[in-house]
Design a protein around this motif. Structure first.
Motif, PDB file in Angstrom:
ATOM      1  N   ASP A  86       2.727  -3.466   8.085  1.00  0.00           N
ATOM      2  CA  ASP A  86       4.105  -3.325   7.606  1.00  0.00           C
ATOM      3  C   ASP A  86       4.784  -4.679   7.436  1.00  0.00           C
ATOM      4  O   ASP A  86       5.528  -4.898   6.467  1.00  0.00           O
ATOM      5  N   SER A  87       4.544  -5.588   8.367  1.00  0.00           N
ATOM      6  CA  SER A  87       5.190  -6.902   8.288  1.00  0.00           C
ATOM      7  C   SER A  87       4.708  -7.676   7.070  1.00  0.00           C
ATOM      8  O   SER A  87       5.499  -8.357   6.398  1.00  0.00           O
ATOM      9  N   GLN A  88       3.409  -7.578   6.750  1.00  0.00           N
ATOM     10  CA  GLN A  88       2.898  -8.268   5.573  1.00  0.00           C
ATOM     11  C   GLN A  88       3.459  -7.663   4.290  1.00  0.00           C
ATOM     12  O   GLN A  88       3.849  -8.389   3.366  1.00  0.00           O
ATOM     13  N   ALA A  89       3.488  -6.338   4.221  1.00  0.00           N
ATOM     14  CA  ALA A  89       4.036  -5.682   3.033  1.00  0.00           C
ATOM     15  C   ALA A  89       5.516  -6.003   2.867  1.00  0.00           C
ATOM     16  O   ALA A  89       5.989  -6.261   1.751  1.00  0.00           O
ATOM     17  N   ARG A  90       6.260  -6.021   3.964  1.00  0.00           N
ATOM     18  CA  ARG A  90       7.692  -6.314   3.890  1.00  0.00           C
ATOM     19  C   ARG A  90       7.937  -7.740   3.409  1.00  0.00           C
ATOM     20  O   ARG A  90       8.810  -7.991   2.566  1.00  0.00           O
ATOM     21  N   GLU A  91       7.170  -8.685   3.934  1.00  0.00           N
ATOM     22  CA  GLU A  91       7.338 -10.080   3.517  1.00  0.00           C
ATOM     23  C   GLU A  91       7.031 -10.250   2.032  1.00  0.00           C
ATOM     24  O   GLU A  91       7.761 -10.938   1.304  1.00  0.00           O
ATOM     25  N   LEU A  92       5.952  -9.619   1.573  1.00  0.00           N
ATOM     26  CA  LEU A  92       5.578  -9.721   0.165  1.00  0.00           C
ATOM     27  C   LEU A  92       6.631  -9.076  -0.731  1.00  0.00           C
ATOM     28  O   LEU A  92       7.063  -9.670  -1.735  1.00  0.00           O
ATOM     29  N   PHE A  93       7.072  -7.880  -0.395  1.00  0.00           N
ATOM     30  CA  PHE A  93       8.052  -7.184  -1.223  1.00  0.00           C
ATOM     31  C   PHE A  93       9.401  -7.908  -1.237  1.00  0.00           C
ATOM     32  O   PHE A  93      10.081  -7.937  -2.272  1.00  0.00           O
ATOM     33  N   ASP A 215       0.196 -20.356  -2.898  1.00  0.00           N
ATOM     34  CA  ASP A 215       0.369 -20.094  -1.471  1.00  0.00           C
ATOM     35  C   ASP A 215      -0.108 -18.679  -1.176  1.00  0.00           C
ATOM     36  O   ASP A 215       0.163 -17.750  -1.946  1.00  0.00           O
ATOM     37  N   VAL A 216      -0.803 -18.519  -0.060  1.00  0.00           N
ATOM     38  CA  VAL A 216      -1.216 -17.182   0.367  1.00  0.00           C
ATOM     39  C   VAL A 216      -0.009 -16.495   0.989  1.00  0.00           C
ATOM     40  O   VAL A 216       0.495 -16.909   2.028  1.00  0.00           O
ATOM     41  N   ILE A 217       0.458 -15.439   0.348  1.00  0.00           N
ATOM     42  CA  ILE A 217       1.644 -14.735   0.820  1.00  0.00           C
ATOM     43  C   ILE A 217       1.287 -13.412   1.489  1.00  0.00           C
ATOM     44  O   ILE A 217       2.092 -12.838   2.218  1.00  0.00           O
ATOM     45  N   GLY A 218       0.066 -12.938   1.250  1.00  0.00           N
ATOM     46  CA  GLY A 218      -0.396 -11.708   1.895  1.00  0.00           C
ATOM     47  C   GLY A 218      -1.830 -11.886   2.350  1.00  0.00           C
ATOM     48  O   GLY A 218      -2.766 -11.644   1.594  1.00  0.00           O
ATOM     49  N   HIS A 219      -2.018 -12.324   3.598  1.00  0.00           N
ATOM     50  CA  HIS A 219      -3.358 -12.645   4.081  1.00  0.00           C
ATOM     51  C   HIS A 219      -4.292 -11.438   4.075  1.00  0.00           C
ATOM     52  O   HIS A 219      -5.506 -11.600   3.960  1.00  0.00           O
ATOM     53  N   ASP A 220      -3.749 -10.260   4.212  1.00  0.00           N
ATOM     54  CA  ASP A 220      -4.591  -9.069   4.299  1.00  0.00           C
ATOM     55  C   ASP A 220      -4.261  -8.048   3.218  1.00  0.00           C
ATOM     56  O   ASP A 220      -4.607  -6.878   3.339  1.00  0.00           O
ATOM     57  N   VAL A 221      -3.592  -8.494   2.150  1.00  0.00           N
ATOM     58  CA  VAL A 221      -3.358  -7.656   0.978  1.00  0.00           C
ATOM     59  C   VAL A 221      -4.547  -7.846   0.036  1.00  0.00           C
ATOM     60  O   VAL A 221      -4.783  -8.946  -0.451  1.00  0.00           O
ATOM     61  N   PHE A 222      -5.317  -6.787  -0.216  1.00  0.00           N
ATOM     62  CA  PHE A 222      -6.546  -6.931  -0.999  1.00  0.00           C
ATOM     63  C   PHE A 222      -6.522  -6.146  -2.313  1.00  0.00           C
ATOM     64  O   PHE A 222      -7.483  -6.206  -3.078  1.00  0.00           O
ATOM     65  N   ARG A 223      -5.449  -5.413  -2.577  1.00  0.00           N
ATOM     66  CA  ARG A 223      -5.350  -4.662  -3.841  1.00  0.00           C
ATOM     67  C   ARG A 223      -3.931  -4.756  -4.361  1.00  0.00           C
ATOM     68  O   ARG A 223      -2.964  -4.570  -3.615  1.00  0.00           O
ATOM     69  N   PHE A 224      -3.806  -5.059  -5.672  1.00  0.00           N
ATOM     70  CA  PHE A 224      -2.501  -5.257  -6.303  1.00  0.00           C
ATOM     71  C   PHE A 224      -2.522  -4.586  -7.666  1.00  0.00           C
ATOM     72  O   PHE A 224      -3.369  -4.881  -8.508  1.00  0.00           O
ATOM     73  N   GLU A 225      -1.590  -3.670  -7.872  1.00  0.00           N
ATOM     74  CA  GLU A 225      -1.488  -2.933  -9.134  1.00  0.00           C
ATOM     75  C   GLU A 225      -0.011  -2.748  -9.459  1.00  0.00           C
ATOM     76  O   GLU A 225       0.809  -2.524  -8.560  1.00  0.00           O
ATOM     77  N   TYR A 226       0.339  -2.866 -10.740  1.00  0.00           N
ATOM     78  CA  TYR A 226       1.729  -2.630 -11.118  1.00  0.00           C
ATOM     79  C   TYR A 226       1.794  -1.912 -12.460  1.00  0.00           C
ATOM     80  O   TYR A 226       0.830  -1.892 -13.237  1.00  0.00           O
ATOM     81  N   ARG A 227       2.937  -1.314 -12.716  1.00  0.00           N
ATOM     82  CA  ARG A 227       3.197  -0.614 -13.969  1.00  0.00           C
ATOM     83  C   ARG A 227       4.681  -0.718 -14.260  1.00  0.00           C
ATOM     84  O   ARG A 227       5.447  -1.240 -13.448  1.00  0.00           O
ATOM     85  N   TYR A 228       5.093  -0.201 -15.406  1.00  0.00           N
ATOM     86  CA  TYR A 228       6.473  -0.373 -15.849  1.00  0.00           C
ATOM     87  C   TYR A 228       7.195   0.972 -15.900  1.00  0.00           C
ATOM     88  O   TYR A 228       6.628   1.981 -16.334  1.00  0.00           O
TER      89      TYR A 228
END
Length: 329
Positions: A86-93, A215-228
């Motif tokens: 949660d802390s990693q996701a919160r920092e990234l978002f 800069d590494v902003i999510g050390h344990d974020v391994f999947r990234f997907e976005y849409r509009y």
């Protein structure tokens, strides 16, 4: 006289019989002797049966206490894993919210976006399979990689998952390369394009990643997907619907981001190739309804039978919508 003697003899016989019975009752039986001996020998002790029952109860209480402690330890461990993710996701978002809110939305500005087709004002817009990439100009402070350049209020911002086979593999990176204003310098950026903001050169921040300030902003974020989320209410993988051009993302109301995170302890159970394969199993956006992509990812993780279940159970999935500020044509 005869009767008197007879009665006297009978009394003697009766008295003798009573004395015999009394004497017999006065003699203790063997059972009474054993009971008396036992009571005299241990007046405050326990029998073997009592000891066995006591030991059984003690063992049951010990097992119950052990199970309670193990359950508490598991709950605490799971809680810590959840908080790490949660802390990693919160920092990234939180960082994305700042960058997207200050995105430069103008028709004369280039973007690096995913799209079903290319556009005249987005020559690098194309389909992206697997982990997505995005880059845009934003009015957020940053430091330039150019020698001698100072802090700038305008930067190239980018997000991607690092895929090279090194220690940074399968980690979320943020690009924050500052730009200097028009006429301030004749230097070029790390990708060979002019460093001055006025050029708004075709944006390809990944061309020379070795010299770019990632800069590494999510050390344990391994999947990234976005849409509009388009202004007509549709969800799309293409950032327009009226005309086949980006036009400063004028047709886009919000960018919806999905990420997958695994906590550090569970990540240690998987190799980089395992994480890459797991990320590959998480489907790209393909027109799913709201919440559908996240549900498909969860089903894929739960249905995986090749990776350790301990690690898979710690994969957390997140989704957030970032509404864009009004742009200027």
């Amino acid at each position: 006289m005869r009767d008197y003697k007879t009665n006297a003899a009978a009394d003697v016989v009766g008295t003798s019989r009573c004395d015999v019975r009394t004497a017999q009752r006065a003699v203790p039986t063997i059972y009474e002797l054993q009971v008396a001996h036992t009571r005299a020998k241990r007046p405050n002790g326990f029998t073997l049966a009592e000891l066995l029952v006591s030991m059984g109860v003690l063992v049951m209480l010990t097992l119950l206490a052990t199970q309670l402690l193990n359950s508490a330890a598991k709950i605490i461990t799971l809680g810590h894993k959840q908080m790490d993710a949660d802390s990693q996701a919160r920092e990234l978002f939180d960082r994305m919210a700042i960058d997207f809110a200050q995105m430069v939305r103008r028709s004369d500005v280039d973007y690096y976006l995913k799209s079903s087709t290319t556009a005249n004002d987005c020559t690098l817009c194309t389909r992206q399979r697997g982990n997505d990439q995005i880059a845009f100009y934003s009015t957020v402070p940053g430091w330039s990689a150019i020698t001698g350049a100072q802090q700038s209020p305008v930067s190239i911002i980018g997000y991607r998952i690092h895929v090279s086979a090194d220690t940074l593999s399968n980690r979320m990176e943020r690009l924050g390369e500052a730009l200097v204003w028009n006429g301030a310098t004749s230097d070029t950026r790390s990708d060979g394009k002019p460093a001055s903001v006025i050029f708004w050169a075709p944006l390809n921040p990944w061309a020379s990643v070795t010299n770019s300030p990632f800069d590494v902003i999510g050390h344990d974020v391994f999947r990234f997907e976005y849409r509009y989320l388009l202004k007509n209410g549709d969800l799309s993988a293409t950032p327009w619907y009226a005309t086949s051009s980006v036009r400063g993302l004028q047709d886009v109301s919000a960018i919806i981001v999905n990420i997958a995170v695994i906590d550090p302890k569970s990540r240690a159970l998987l190799s980089n190739s395992d994480l890459a394969a797991l990320a590959e199993d998480l489907a790209d956006y393909g027109g799913q309804s709201p919440g559908g992509l996240l549900a498909a990812w969860r089903a894929s993780v739960d249905g995986n039978t090749t990776l350790p279940r301990t690690a898979l159970s710690s994969v957390r999935l997140y989704e957030r919508s970032f509404y864009l500020s009004p742009g200027s044509l």
